[in-house]
Design a protein around this motif. Sequence first.
Motif, short mmCIF file in Angstrom:
data_model
loop_
_atom_site.label_atom_id
_atom_site.label_comp_id
_atom_site.label_asym_id
_atom_site.label_seq_id
_atom_site.Cartn_x
_atom_site.Cartn_y
_atom_site.Cartn_z
N GLN A 1 12.91 10.62 -9.36
CA GLN A 1 14.29 11.06 -9.24
C GLN A 1 15.20 10.27 -10.19
O GLN A 1 16.07 10.84 -10.85
CB GLN A 1 14.76 10.90 -7.79
N LYS A 2 14.99 8.96 -10.24
CA LYS A 2 15.81 8.13 -11.13
C LYS A 2 15.56 8.49 -12.59
O LYS A 2 16.50 8.54 -13.40
CB LYS A 2 15.47 6.65 -10.90
N LEU A 3 14.31 8.72 -12.95
CA LEU A 3 13.98 9.08 -14.33
C LEU A 3 14.63 10.40 -14.72
O LEU A 3 15.10 10.57 -15.86
CB LEU A 3 12.47 9.17 -14.50
N LYS B 1 7.18 -3.02 -8.31
CA LYS B 1 7.00 -1.72 -7.68
C LYS B 1 7.84 -0.66 -8.40
O LYS B 1 8.96 -0.94 -8.85
CB LYS B 1 7.39 -1.77 -6.21
N ASN B 2 7.29 0.53 -8.49
CA ASN B 2 8.04 1.63 -9.10
C ASN B 2 9.42 1.80 -8.47
O ASN B 2 10.41 2.06 -9.16
CB ASN B 2 7.26 2.94 -8.95
N ALA B 3 9.48 1.63 -7.18
CA ALA B 3 10.74 1.81 -6.46
C ALA B 3 11.78 0.75 -6.84
O ALA B 3 12.98 0.97 -6.61
CB ALA B 3 10.49 1.78 -4.95
N ASP B 4 11.33 -0.36 -7.42
CA ASP B 4 12.25 -1.45 -7.78
C ASP B 4 12.63 -1.45 -9.26
O ASP B 4 13.46 -2.26 -9.69
CB ASP B 4 11.62 -2.80 -7.43
N LEU B 5 12.02 -0.58 -10.04
CA LEU B 5 12.24 -0.61 -11.49
C LEU B 5 13.70 -0.37 -11.85
O LEU B 5 14.23 -1.01 -12.78
CB LEU B 5 11.35 0.43 -12.18
N TYR B 6 14.36 0.51 -11.15
CA TYR B 6 15.75 0.82 -11.49
C TYR B 6 16.65 -0.40 -11.28
O TYR B 6 17.49 -0.71 -12.14
CB TYR B 6 16.26 2.00 -10.65
N GLU C 1 19.16 9.16 -18.12
CA GLU C 1 18.47 9.20 -19.41
C GLU C 1 18.24 7.80 -19.98
O GLU C 1 17.17 7.51 -20.52
CB GLU C 1 19.28 10.03 -20.41
N ALA C 2 19.22 6.91 -19.85
CA ALA C 2 19.07 5.56 -20.39
C ALA C 2 17.94 4.82 -19.69
O ALA C 2 17.14 4.11 -20.32
CB ALA C 2 20.38 4.79 -20.24
N PHE C 3 17.84 5.00 -18.38
CA PHE C 3 16.74 4.38 -17.63
C PHE C 3 15.40 4.96 -18.05
O PHE C 3 14.42 4.22 -18.20
CB PHE C 3 16.98 4.58 -16.13
N ARG C 4 15.36 6.28 -18.22
CA ARG C 4 14.09 6.91 -18.63
C ARG C 4 13.61 6.36 -19.97
O ARG C 4 12.41 6.07 -20.14
CB ARG C 4 14.28 8.43 -18.73
N VAL C 5 14.52 6.20 -20.93
CA VAL C 5 14.14 5.68 -22.24
C VAL C 5 13.60 4.25 -22.10
O VAL C 5 12.57 3.90 -22.68
CB VAL C 5 15.34 5.71 -23.20
N TRP C 6 14.29 3.42 -21.31
CA TRP C 6 13.83 2.05 -21.10
C TRP C 6 12.46 2.04 -20.43
O TRP C 6 11.57 1.27 -20.82
CB TRP C 6 14.85 1.30 -20.23
N ALA D 1 0.82 -1.22 0.00
CA ALA D 1 0.00 0.00 0.00
C ALA D 1 0.85 1.26 0.00
O ALA D 1 0.40 2.33 -0.43
CB ALA D 1 -0.94 0.00 1.20
N SER D 2 2.08 1.15 0.47
CA SER D 2 2.94 2.33 0.54
C SER D 2 3.65 2.63 -0.78
O SER D 2 4.30 3.66 -0.92
CB SER D 2 4.00 2.15 1.63
N ALA D 3 3.49 1.73 -1.77
CA ALA D 3 4.21 1.90 -3.04
C ALA D 3 3.80 3.17 -3.77
O ALA D 3 4.61 3.80 -4.45
CB ALA D 3 3.97 0.68 -3.94
N ALA D 4 2.54 3.57 -3.61
CA ALA D 4 2.05 4.75 -4.32
C ALA D 4 2.71 6.03 -3.84
O ALA D 4 2.81 7.01 -4.61
CB ALA D 4 0.53 4.84 -4.16
N ALA D 5 3.20 6.03 -2.62
CA ALA D 5 3.78 7.25 -2.06
C ALA D 5 5.27 7.40 -2.38
O ALA D 5 5.84 8.46 -2.14
CB ALA D 5 3.58 7.26 -0.54
N ASP D 6 5.87 6.38 -2.93
CA ASP D 6 7.30 6.43 -3.20
C ASP D 6 7.61 7.41 -4.32
O ASP D 6 6.95 7.42 -5.36
CB ASP D 6 7.80 5.03 -3.58
N THR D 7 8.62 8.24 -4.12
CA THR D 7 8.98 9.26 -5.13
C THR D 7 10.34 9.00 -5.77
O THR D 7 10.81 9.80 -6.58
CB THR D 7 9.01 10.66 -4.48
#
Length: 552
Positions: A310-312, A385-390, A316-321, A300-306
């Motif tokens: 910051q990583k995006l 989770k968004n926080a784990d994408l990187y 730039e390479a991560f953002r494109v992926w 439930a806390s995943a939505a609040a992660d920011t």
Amino acid sequence: MYIYNEVDQKIVDERVAQFRDQTRRFLAGELSDDEFLALRLMNGLYIQRHAPMLRVAIPYGLISSVQLRKLAHIARTYDKGYGHFTTRTNIQFNWPKLEQVPDILAELAQVQMHAIQTSGNCIRNTTTDPFAGVTPDELEDPRPWCEIIRQWSTLHPEFAYLPRKFKIAVTGSPRDRAASQVHDIGLHLVQNDAGEVGFEVLVGGGLGRTPVIGKQIRPFLAKQDLLSYLEAILRVYNLKGRRDNKYKARIKILVEAMGIDAFRDEVDAEWEQIRSSELTLTDAEIARVKGFFQPFEYDASAAADTSLQQKLANDEAFRVWYERNTHEHKVVGYRSVVVSLKPQLEPAGDITDLQLEVVADLAEQYSFGEARSTHEQNLVLADVKNADLYAVWQQLAEHNMARPNIGTLTDMIVCPGFDFCALANAKTLNIAEQINRTFDDLDYLYDLGEIRLNMSGCINACGHHHIGNIGILGVDKKGEDWYQITIGGSDREDASLGKVLGKSVAADNVADTLKKILETYVEQRTDEESFLDCVRRVGVDPFKEKVYAAAH
């Protein structure tokens, strides 16, 4: 994910023992080639150009990390260190030794896998949307219905020897991501005017020698009637489908010959005989199967992660992926990740033993222990989770599975072609490599937008070339490989068959021909117009004139 019960496991174990004895008898000379042919096909075993090929079932593309590790072990132990994902979401091993195939099947059975009905004239693996259950645009998760169909169709005694192979796809979203309209039966979860959810049923689609878009046979079918109606369709086909000519034996030929109205009448008459029977699905049975596909316990806390933003912003390479290789999730704070099996100079859909283990690790650590195979020959980690994408991106990039090309020209569907397949007329892997070398500028590919390129090495169309925005078909001309180009096909909800551009082109000229096609698109397109929309608006002629101008 569906888990075998004792009966399921017993059936698979007994099949392994049965095939082990059949293989022993064949190798001892007690069974002829013809006698063994039907037996090996029942167990997913083909004889290809250089070696046997074993096709392993991955029902509706869903696979656990434990199963991924087992596939890695099989690739390393019994093959040449890799497997190949197909457009039916199965995996193939191209180099097993015949005498070791029973051992492979026994190892698969240890992790609730098998090769039953991955070949032969039977009901094949039912496929679906790789984002089933997690995509926001979904009416309902289609995977329980795929599992219900799997249980009904597996080892069905009446449909073990159909006139030809039979394929079913189920979708739960208005966006068709399963190419359902070119299946023998396509099932779309829909809602009627009363608010009830059921199925729109299409029949008679298919590719191959005679490509056909499926026709609606029933606009709304109640859920409880699903199996009885499918059984009625299969019975009519089994009785009336042609068996004298394998090229005219598919249900699409029967539907075309009878006409959809006459075919519907035959199905309805048969359905009336069996509609109220043990085939009727009860609410309890539907609930039982749906119980295997309940949503995970999302954080439930995943939505609040920011941290993602910051990583995006910083990489730039991560953002494109992220923009190219992830998909929106119905739960805020999560994304679905597409694992690209289209590295620049490797065959599409191939995956090494190490890469299988990497995906297994990522699934366990970041996606509830599951992955999915797609009909576009990629993999999906559906619940990251968004926080784990990187972290996921970094691991995929390290192992050559993060090429940010999903949906672009180089995200090709490609069959193995003449290098492996005994049916193929022409090579495909060298042409795919030629295209990859020519179109290596990602910025250019992104400017072109979404383009689906599909390639087959023969008319059987395992690479779905008919429904590629650009399709390539390999043909043999006096011992030389030539390639016929089609444009304007689609496997989406607006399904269409591509139109032949003109005469076939020599192997060395395929990439240059594509250049001319794409130059024409850039010249002709309006703002934000996709390649497919442009072809549909202007027609084939401008592309034909550009490609063949030098010949006149």
